[in-house]
Design an enzyme around this catalytic site. Structure first.
Site, PDB file in Angstrom:
ATOM      1  N   LEU A  67       0.819  -1.213   0.000  1.00 29.48           N
ATOM      2  CA  LEU A  67       0.000   0.000   0.000  1.00 29.48           C
ATOM      3  C   LEU A  67       0.858   1.269   0.000  1.00 29.48           C
ATOM      4  CD1 LEU A  67      -2.666  -1.329   2.503  1.00 29.48           C
ATOM      5  CD2 LEU A  67      -3.000  -0.954   0.044  1.00 29.48           C
ATOM      6  N   GLY A 111      -4.106  -8.803  -3.047  1.00 31.51           N
ATOM      7  CA  GLY A 111      -3.207  -9.277  -4.104  1.00 31.51           C
ATOM      8  C   GLY A 111      -2.524 -10.589  -3.755  1.00 31.51           C
ATOM      9  N   GLU A 114      -4.837 -13.056  -5.048  1.00 28.18           N
ATOM     10  CA  GLU A 114      -4.738 -13.035  -6.522  1.00 28.18           C
ATOM     11  C   GLU A 114      -3.507 -13.816  -6.977  1.00 28.18           C
ATOM     12  OE1 GLU A 114      -5.039  -8.582  -6.818  1.00 28.18           O
ATOM     13  OE2 GLU A 114      -6.595  -9.085  -8.271  1.00 28.18           O
ATOM     14  N   GLU A 134     -10.230  -4.857  -0.383  1.00 29.41           N
ATOM     15  CA  GLU A 134     -10.154  -3.743  -1.335  1.00 29.41           C
ATOM     16  C   GLU A 134     -11.162  -2.646  -1.005  1.00 29.41           C
ATOM     17  OE1 GLU A 134      -9.507  -6.806  -2.072  1.00 29.41           O
ATOM     18  OE2 GLU A 134      -7.820  -6.830  -3.448  1.00 29.41           O
ATOM     19  N   ARG A 137     -10.043  -0.296   1.620  1.00 30.78           N
ATOM     20  CA  ARG A 137      -8.879   0.538   1.274  1.00 30.78           C
ATOM     21  C   ARG A 137      -9.182   1.517   0.139  1.00 30.78           C
ATOM     22  NH1 ARG A 137      -7.123  -1.080   5.711  1.00 30.78           N
ATOM     23  NH2 ARG A 137      -6.206  -3.146   5.854  1.00 30.78           N
TER      24      ARG A 137
HETATM   25  C1  1HE Z   1       2.244  -3.437   4.757  1.00 30.70           C
HETATM   26  C2  1HE Z   1       1.157  -4.162   4.225  1.00 30.70           C
HETATM   27  C3  1HE Z   1       0.719  -3.803   2.929  1.00 30.70           C
HETATM   28  C4  1HE Z   1       1.578  -4.940   6.184  1.00 30.70           C
HETATM   29  N1  1HE Z   1       1.350  -2.811   2.285  1.00 30.70           N
HETATM   30  N2  1HE Z   1       2.839  -2.464   4.076  1.00 30.70           N
HETATM   31  N3  1HE Z   1      -3.711  -5.335   1.926  1.00 30.70           N
HETATM   32  C5  1HE Z   1      -4.241  -5.099   3.120  1.00 30.70           C
HETATM   33  O1  1HE Z   1      -5.105  -4.285   3.296  1.00 30.70           O
HETATM   34  C6  1HE Z   1      -3.639  -5.881   4.262  1.00 30.70           C
HETATM   35  C7  1HE Z   1      -2.894  -4.934   5.185  1.00 30.70           C
HETATM   36  N4  1HE Z   1      -2.139  -5.654   6.211  1.00 30.70           N
HETATM   37  C8  1HE Z   1      -2.712  -6.163   7.324  1.00 30.70           C
HETATM   38  O2  1HE Z   1      -3.904  -6.193   7.492  1.00 30.70           O
HETATM   39  C9  1HE Z   1      -1.782  -6.719   8.362  1.00 30.70           C
HETATM   40  O3  1HE Z   1      -0.473  -6.183   8.143  1.00 30.70           O
HETATM   41  C10 1HE Z   1      -1.679  -8.271   8.371  1.00 30.70           C
HETATM   42  C11 1HE Z   1      -2.968  -8.870   8.916  1.00 30.70           C
HETATM   43  C12 1HE Z   1      -1.372  -8.846   7.004  1.00 30.70           C
HETATM   44  C13 1HE Z   1      -0.504  -8.681   9.317  1.00 30.70           C
HETATM   45  O4  1HE Z   1      -0.693  -8.078  10.583  1.00 30.70           O
HETATM   46  P1  1HE Z   1       0.543  -8.010  11.593  1.00 30.70           P
HETATM   47  O5  1HE Z   1       0.029  -7.436  12.889  1.00 30.70           O
HETATM   48  O6  1HE Z   1       1.230  -9.334  11.662  1.00 30.70           O
HETATM   49  O7  1HE Z   1       1.606  -7.000  10.934  1.00 30.70           O
HETATM   50  P2  1HE Z   1       1.561  -5.398  10.866  1.00 30.70           P
HETATM   51  O8  1HE Z   1       2.155  -4.828  12.116  1.00 30.70           O
HETATM   52  O9  1HE Z   1       0.246  -4.891  10.473  1.00 30.70           O
HETATM   53  O10 1HE Z   1       2.544  -5.103   9.631  1.00 30.70           O
HETATM   54  C14 1HE Z   1       3.958  -5.269   9.727  1.00 30.70           C
HETATM   55  C15 1HE Z   1       4.580  -4.241   8.789  1.00 30.70           C
HETATM   56  O11 1HE Z   1       4.183  -4.570   7.451  1.00 30.70           O
HETATM   57  C16 1HE Z   1       4.082  -2.845   9.016  1.00 30.70           C
HETATM   58  O12 1HE Z   1       5.115  -1.965   8.648  1.00 30.70           O
HETATM   59  P3  1HE Z   1       6.071  -1.235   9.758  1.00 30.70           P
HETATM   60  O13 1HE Z   1       7.037  -0.431   8.962  1.00 30.70           O
HETATM   61  O14 1HE Z   1       5.129  -0.438  10.625  1.00 30.70           O
HETATM   62  O15 1HE Z   1       6.713  -2.355  10.546  1.00 30.70           O
HETATM   63  C17 1HE Z   1       2.947  -2.695   8.025  1.00 30.70           C
HETATM   64  O16 1HE Z   1       2.704  -1.348   7.655  1.00 30.70           O
HETATM   65  C18 1HE Z   1       3.518  -3.467   6.846  1.00 30.70           C
HETATM   66  N5  1HE Z   1       2.475  -3.938   5.969  1.00 30.70           N
HETATM   67  N6  1HE Z   1       0.768  -5.081   5.139  1.00 30.70           N
HETATM   68  C19 1HE Z   1       2.383  -2.159   2.864  1.00 30.70           C
HETATM   69  N7  1HE Z   1      -0.280  -4.456   2.321  1.00 30.70           N
HETATM   70  C20 1HE Z   1      -3.241  -5.387  -7.478  1.00 30.70           C
HETATM   71  S1  1HE Z   1      -4.524  -4.813  -6.549  1.00 30.70           S
HETATM   72  C21 1HE Z   1      -4.487  -5.660  -5.046  1.00 30.70           C
HETATM   73  C22 1HE Z   1      -5.231  -4.884  -4.011  1.00 30.70           C
HETATM   74  C23 1HE Z   1      -4.876  -5.330  -2.636  1.00 30.70           C
HETATM   75  O17 1HE Z   1      -4.012  -6.146  -2.405  1.00 30.70           O
HETATM   76  S2  1HE Z   1      -5.785  -4.605  -1.386  1.00 30.70           S
HETATM   77  C24 1HE Z   1      -5.213  -5.376   0.066  1.00 30.70           C
HETATM   78  C25 1HE Z   1      -4.080  -4.641   0.725  1.00 30.70           C
END
Ligand code: 1HE
Length: 260
Positions: A67, A111, A114, A134, A137
């Site tokens: 993201l 993703g 996907e 999605e 977000r």
């Molecule tokens: C990230 C991302 C990310 C984690 N992009 N940085 N995807 C989402 O909406 C899922 C978003 N992520 C989460 O809900 C959670 O991170 C998890 C459930 C997957 C894991 O939780 P957790 O508690 O083990 O980890 P965390 O503390 O949330 O994340 C650890 C680090 O990873 C943290 O960064 P830090 O620098 O603060 O340590 C988070 O910001 C980072 N992080 N997920 C960027 N997705 C082609 S179109 C596809 C469209 C999509 O995929 S939409 C879904 C997006």
């Protein structure tokens, strides 16, 4: 092959490549560098490799789109270019030269789902859960999920998951077809490697026909599909190896089809 980005790591065991998403500190969120690395790897797998396992380091398979990269995407053209790059990468997996077995655990979301849907065989550990956040977000699918995940579980379920943001458990995923296998935590990789070895022992022509033709046949009008099936069968059966495999069975030197 060109070197992989740091977010991917590779080991090769005989005819099986094990490619691991290796950015656990960001929960294996897919940035463009990783997507490009996946595209390059599956476009030209290492010589001699006949099947691959896609695994992931850390507690989660993949948190989906990185993201943080979205903050620099401000125009429809930049956005469509990003999505099309994902499409090319996942096309290299789905329609590449080697079958791919994925091992899912923890979050398999957005993703990440996907990506998993572009692999041919999916193993889930008990901890795996699936979601399409999605809607929450302000995004939409962009890595082929509208087509591939809809094909697996139906567009109506994809719609419901995106609208509500709820998640499905590994049991639900198995029942719906998001995974083909469900195993205890920690057991996924061994099963995936075992399956990949088994796949690698098939004839190369059959594996090519299965991953290249079958999805296209299934998406065709029935009459065209039947014709394509006959042509594909003649391609697979025309391999010199086929005669040797048939002889081995008839001479009682080949394995039987028994219950696992
Ligand atoms: C990230 C991302 C990310 C984690 N992009 N940085 N995807 C989402 O909406 C899922 C978003 N992520 C989460 O809900 C959670 O991170 C998890 C459930 C997957 C894991 O939780 P957790 O508690 O083990 O980890 P965390 O503390 O949330 O994340 C650890 C680090 O990873 C943290 O960064 P830090 O620098 O603060 O340590 C988070 O910001 C980072 N992080 N997920 C960027 N997705 C082609 S179109 C596809 C469209 C999509 O995929 S939409 C879904 C997006």
């Amino acid at each position: 092959m060109d070197s992989l980005p740091g977010s991917l790591s590779l080991t090769v065991e005989d005819e099986v490549a094990i490619l691991t998403l290796s950015r656990p500190e960001k929960r294996n969120a897919l940035n463009m560098e990783t997507v490009a690395g996946l595209a390059a790897f599956f476009a030209a797998p290492p010589e001699g490799v006949k099947a691959a396992v896609l695994d992931a380091a850390g507690p989660h398979f993949c948190a989906g789109l990185d993201l943080s990269e979205m903050t620099s995407i401000h125009t429809p053209m930049a956005s469509v270019t990003h999505s099309r790059a994902w499409h090319r990468a996942f096309h290299e997996i789905e329609f590449g030269m080697i079958p791919v077995v994925s091992v899912m655990h923890g979050a398999v979301v957005g993703g990440g789902l996907e990506l998993a849907a572009s692999t041919h065989v999916r193993v889930a550990e008990a901890s795996a859960y699936y979601g399409l956040p999605e809607g929450q977000r302000g995004l939409f699918l962009g890595g082929g999920g509208s087509v591939r995940i809809s094909r697996l579980i139906g567009a109506h379920r994809v719609m419901e998951l995106m609208l509500t943001g709820r998640t499905l458990s590994s049991e639900e995923g198995l029942a719906l077809g998001l995974s083909h296998y469900r195993v205890a935590d920690g057991e996924g990789r061994a099963l995936a490697v075992d399956l990949a070895r088994r796949i690698a022992s098939n004839s190369a022509e059959s594996n090519f026909a299965i991953i290249q033709s079958l999805p296209r046949i299934a998406a065709s009008a029935p009459e065209s599909g039947l014709m394509m099936e006959s042509l594909t069968a003649s391609f697979a059966e025309g391999s010199p190896e086929t005669q040797a495999r048939l002889a081995a069975f008839l001479e009682k030197r080949a394995g039987k089809v028994t219950r696992d």
